[in-house]
Scaffold this motif. Structure first.
Motif, short mmCIF file in Angstrom:
data_model
loop_
_atom_site.label_atom_id
_atom_site.label_comp_id
_atom_site.label_asym_id
_atom_site.label_seq_id
_atom_site.Cartn_x
_atom_site.Cartn_y
_atom_site.Cartn_z
N ALA A 10 0.84 -1.19 0.00
CA ALA A 10 0.00 0.00 0.00
C ALA A 10 0.88 1.24 0.00
O ALA A 10 2.00 1.22 0.48
CB ALA A 10 -0.89 -0.01 1.24
N GLU A 11 0.37 2.29 -0.57
CA GLU A 11 1.14 3.52 -0.60
C GLU A 11 1.41 3.99 0.82
O GLU A 11 0.56 3.93 1.69
CB GLU A 11 0.38 4.60 -1.39
N THR A 12 2.62 4.42 1.01
CA THR A 12 3.04 4.81 2.33
C THR A 12 2.30 6.05 2.82
O THR A 12 1.87 6.88 2.04
CB THR A 12 4.56 5.09 2.34
N ASN A 13 2.16 6.14 4.13
CA ASN A 13 1.59 7.33 4.74
C ASN A 13 2.67 8.33 5.13
O ASN A 13 2.41 9.30 5.83
CB ASN A 13 0.77 6.94 5.99
N GLY A 14 3.88 8.05 4.73
CA GLY A 14 5.01 8.89 5.07
C GLY A 14 5.05 10.16 4.22
O GLY A 14 4.09 10.50 3.53
N PRO A 15 6.19 10.86 4.26
CA PRO A 15 6.31 12.13 3.55
C PRO A 15 6.19 11.97 2.04
O PRO A 15 6.55 10.93 1.49
CB PRO A 15 7.71 12.62 3.96
N GLU A 16 5.69 13.01 1.40
CA GLU A 16 5.56 13.04 -0.05
C GLU A 16 6.24 14.28 -0.60
O GLU A 16 6.39 15.28 0.10
CB GLU A 16 4.08 13.02 -0.45
N CYS A 19 7.38 15.76 -7.89
CA CYS A 19 8.39 15.51 -8.93
C CYS A 19 8.46 16.70 -9.87
O CYS A 19 7.43 17.16 -10.38
CB CYS A 19 8.01 14.24 -9.70
N ILE A 20 9.66 17.19 -10.12
CA ILE A 20 9.81 18.36 -10.98
C ILE A 20 9.56 18.03 -12.45
O ILE A 20 9.31 18.93 -13.26
CB ILE A 20 11.20 19.01 -10.83
N ALA A 21 9.62 16.75 -12.81
CA ALA A 21 9.44 16.36 -14.21
C ALA A 21 7.98 16.06 -14.55
O ALA A 21 7.48 16.48 -15.59
CB ALA A 21 10.30 15.14 -14.54
N THR A 22 7.29 15.35 -13.66
CA THR A 22 5.91 14.94 -13.95
C THR A 22 4.87 15.82 -13.27
O THR A 22 3.70 15.81 -13.66
CB THR A 22 5.68 13.49 -13.49
N GLY A 23 5.29 16.54 -12.23
CA GLY A 23 4.36 17.36 -11.47
C GLY A 23 3.53 16.57 -10.48
O GLY A 23 2.70 17.14 -9.76
N GLU A 24 3.77 15.27 -10.39
CA GLU A 24 3.01 14.43 -9.47
C GLU A 24 3.59 14.51 -8.06
O GLU A 24 4.81 14.61 -7.89
CB GLU A 24 3.02 12.97 -9.93
N VAL A 25 2.71 14.44 -7.08
CA VAL A 25 3.13 14.34 -5.68
C VAL A 25 3.12 12.87 -5.31
O VAL A 25 2.09 12.20 -5.38
CB VAL A 25 2.19 15.13 -4.75
N ARG A 26 4.29 12.34 -4.97
CA ARG A 26 4.44 10.92 -4.70
C ARG A 26 5.20 10.69 -3.40
O ARG A 26 5.93 11.57 -2.93
CB ARG A 26 5.21 10.23 -5.84
N PRO A 27 5.06 9.50 -2.79
CA PRO A 27 5.85 9.16 -1.60
C PRO A 27 7.34 9.24 -1.92
O PRO A 27 7.76 8.90 -3.04
CB PRO A 27 5.42 7.73 -1.28
N VAL A 28 8.14 9.65 -0.96
CA VAL A 28 9.57 9.80 -1.20
C VAL A 28 10.21 8.47 -1.59
O VAL A 28 11.27 8.46 -2.24
CB VAL A 28 10.28 10.40 0.03
N ALA A 29 9.60 7.35 -1.20
CA ALA A 29 10.15 6.04 -1.55
C ALA A 29 10.13 5.80 -3.06
O ALA A 29 10.84 4.93 -3.57
CB ALA A 29 9.38 4.93 -0.85
N GLU A 30 9.34 6.57 -3.81
CA GLU A 30 9.24 6.42 -5.26
C GLU A 30 10.02 7.50 -6.00
O GLU A 30 9.96 7.59 -7.23
CB GLU A 30 7.77 6.47 -5.69
N LEU A 31 10.74 8.32 -5.25
CA LEU A 31 11.45 9.45 -5.83
C LEU A 31 12.94 9.36 -5.58
O LEU A 31 13.39 8.61 -4.70
CB LEU A 31 10.92 10.76 -5.24
N VAL A 32 13.69 10.13 -6.34
CA VAL A 32 15.12 10.28 -6.11
C VAL A 32 15.38 11.73 -5.74
O VAL A 32 14.89 12.64 -6.40
CB VAL A 32 15.94 9.91 -7.36
N ARG A 33 16.13 11.92 -4.68
CA ARG A 33 16.48 13.27 -4.23
C ARG A 33 17.79 13.70 -4.88
O ARG A 33 18.75 12.93 -4.94
CB ARG A 33 16.62 13.32 -2.71
N PHE A 34 17.81 14.92 -5.37
CA PHE A 34 19.02 15.51 -5.93
C PHE A 34 19.33 16.80 -5.17
O PHE A 34 18.41 17.46 -4.65
CB PHE A 34 18.85 15.84 -7.42
#
Length: 212
Positions: A10-16, A19-34
């Motif tokens: 299930a999608e995490t309830n953690g921080p979101e 994404c600067i490329a897609t504009g979607e707000v996603r859980p940090v587990a699905e993102l890469v930080r730069f």
């Protein structure tokens, strides 16, 4: 035994983050930080510990390439930045190393085993929470082991990479017990899957096109 029983996470309830490329707000587990280095370079922060304002991109090669091509990193940083060539490939390599390192640490703490017989034993004794199999292993051989009921499956490392985790030349089968580093392994492996599934799909499409 056939592989099955892999649970949906299930999608995490953690921080979101956005994404600067897609504009979607996603859980940090699905993102890469730069972050931007002191010399103005865009640097992937796989561990999420580097200082500076984070710039977040979904863990897809296409999204990372788009951010680089459209100058979105500079826009997000509000300053000119340099994006290194092959950034998506470097991100993939770093995440793969991270997964290997975490599995290796789990092995050293007794929470992971490699090799068909050991993995089979753990599965039969219900000690395994996660089944790990090499992406380039024999499909017939891999089908003899099943994902633990309500457990997870990781199949995005190569035999050589999985071998490094277990201190061998190559490994096809591995298993992780619950607790310890297992949750972190699954999370990082999910990001690796996101990056590598795109390449797998692209190769398949190329084969189909050549065959037609």
């Amino acid at each position: 035994m056939s592989r099955g029983g892999g649970k949906r996470h299930a999608e995490t309830n953690g921080p979101e983050r956005k994404c600067i490329a897609t504009g979607e707000v996603r859980p940090v587990a699905e993102l890469v930080r730069f972050v931007v280095s002191p010399d103005g370079q865009i640097v992937p922060d796989i561990l999420g510990k580097l200082p500076g304002r984070g710039i977040w991109v979904q863990a897809y090669r296409e999204a990372i390439d788009l951010a680089a091509r459209k100058n979105l990193f500079s826009r997000a940083a509000k300053q000119p930045v340099q994006v290194p060539e092959g950034l998506a490939a470097e991100v993939e390599a770093q995440i793969a190393r991270r997964v290997v390192d975490l599995i290796s640490l789990a092995r050293k703490s007794g929470r992971a085993v490699g090799g068909y017989e050991k993995v089979k034993s753990w599965l039969q004794l219900e000690e395994a929470e996660v089944l790990v199999q090499a992406s380039d292993g024999s499909g017939r051989g891999k089908s003899k082991l099943s994902t633990p009921h309500y457990g997870s499956y990781i199949g995005w490392l190569t035999a050589d990479e999985l071998g490094m985790a277990f201190g061998r030349q190559s490994t096809i089968h591995g298993a992780l017990a619950s607790g310890g580093l297992t949750t972190r392994v699954v999370e990082e492996a999910q990001r690796l899957k996101m990056l590598r599934m795109e390449k797998t799909a692209a190769r398949a499409a190329g084969k189909d096109k050549r065959a037609s």
